[in-house]
Write a protein that holds these residues in place. Structure first.
Motif, PDB file in Angstrom:
ATOM      1  N   THR A 137       3.990  -0.989  -5.650  1.00 32.95           N
ATOM      2  CA  THR A 137       4.425  -1.613  -4.396  1.00 32.95           C
ATOM      3  C   THR A 137       5.846  -1.242  -4.018  1.00 32.95           C
ATOM      4  O   THR A 137       6.356  -1.687  -2.984  1.00 32.95           O
ATOM      5  N   TYR A 176       0.615  11.293  -1.188  1.00 29.03           N
ATOM      6  CA  TYR A 176       0.332  10.173  -2.075  1.00 29.03           C
ATOM      7  C   TYR A 176      -0.110  10.733  -3.421  1.00 29.03           C
ATOM      8  O   TYR A 176      -0.716  11.822  -3.478  1.00 29.03           O
ATOM      9  N   THR A 207       0.814  -1.222   0.000  1.00 27.29           N
ATOM     10  CA  THR A 207       0.000   0.000   0.000  1.00 27.29           C
ATOM     11  C   THR A 207       0.844   1.267   0.000  1.00 27.29           C
ATOM     12  O   THR A 207       0.351   2.355   0.301  1.00 27.29           O
ATOM     13  N   ARG A 250      -0.206   4.706  -1.364  1.00 26.72           N
ATOM     14  CA  ARG A 250      -1.303   5.437  -0.717  1.00 26.72           C
ATOM     15  C   ARG A 250      -0.814   6.338   0.417  1.00 26.72           C
ATOM     16  O   ARG A 250      -1.619   7.017   1.053  1.00 26.72           O
ATOM     17  N   LYS A 251       0.480   6.316   0.679  1.00 29.65           N
ATOM     18  CA  LYS A 251       1.022   6.980   1.866  1.00 29.65           C
ATOM     19  C   LYS A 251       1.687   8.313   1.542  1.00 29.65           C
ATOM     20  O   LYS A 251       2.388   8.436   0.527  1.00 29.65           O
ATOM     21  N   SER A 294      -3.480   5.589   5.010  1.00 34.16           N
ATOM     22  CA  SER A 294      -3.623   5.699   3.564  1.00 34.16           C
ATOM     23  C   SER A 294      -4.504   6.887   3.171  1.00 34.16           C
ATOM     24  O   SER A 294      -5.468   7.207   3.871  1.00 34.16           O
TER      25      SER A 294
END
Length: 131
Positions: free
Chosen positions: A79, A54, A28, A31-32, A106
């Motif tokens: 990823t 993000y 994830t 998303r950060k 996220s």
């Protein structure tokens, strides 16, 4: 879970340039929000240097590095993101251990500038600027 590994530190002279990199891995990670911090002495707190949200929507810089440093984020791989900090016109006061950090929430709208808002940290890389 995101893992962070920094590279690119070293010893340079005043006025030189240096590029730090941070390999950010995890399912994830894209998303950060992510950021660079630095600690200029062991007894000092980590200080915000630059951050990127993000999706590369927003960047922020501390006043001390604005115009000299540029943060960028390669999100080609969802990823595994590569976070870079291009540092130009380095000065002795830029000497510090530089850390890559990720906010583990996220899609957070706010891009924070305080260390305690970031949950995941790299091991740090030393940057030394001689006068």
């Amino acid at each position: 879970q995101v893992t962070l590994v920094e590279s690119g530190g070293g010893l340079v002279q005043t006025g030189d340039s240096l590029r730090l990199s941070c390999e950010a891995s995890g399912p994830t990670v894209s998303r950060k929000n992510m950021a660079w911090f630095r600690r200029q002495a062991p007894e000092k707190d980590r200080q915000f240097v630059a951050g990127v949200s993000y999706g590369n929507r927003t960047t922020r810089y501390s006043d001390s590095v604005k115009g000299r440093f540029t943060i960028s984020r390669d999100m080609t791989d969802n990823t595994k993101n590569l976070l870079h900090l291009q540092m130009n016109y380095l000065a002795p006061e830029d000497t510090a251990v530089y850390f890559c950090a990720a906010d583990d929430t996220s899609w957070r709208a706010a891009l924070f500038t305080t260390a305690n808002e970031y949950d995941v940290w790299g091991q740090g890389t030393q940057v030394t600027v001689s006068s």
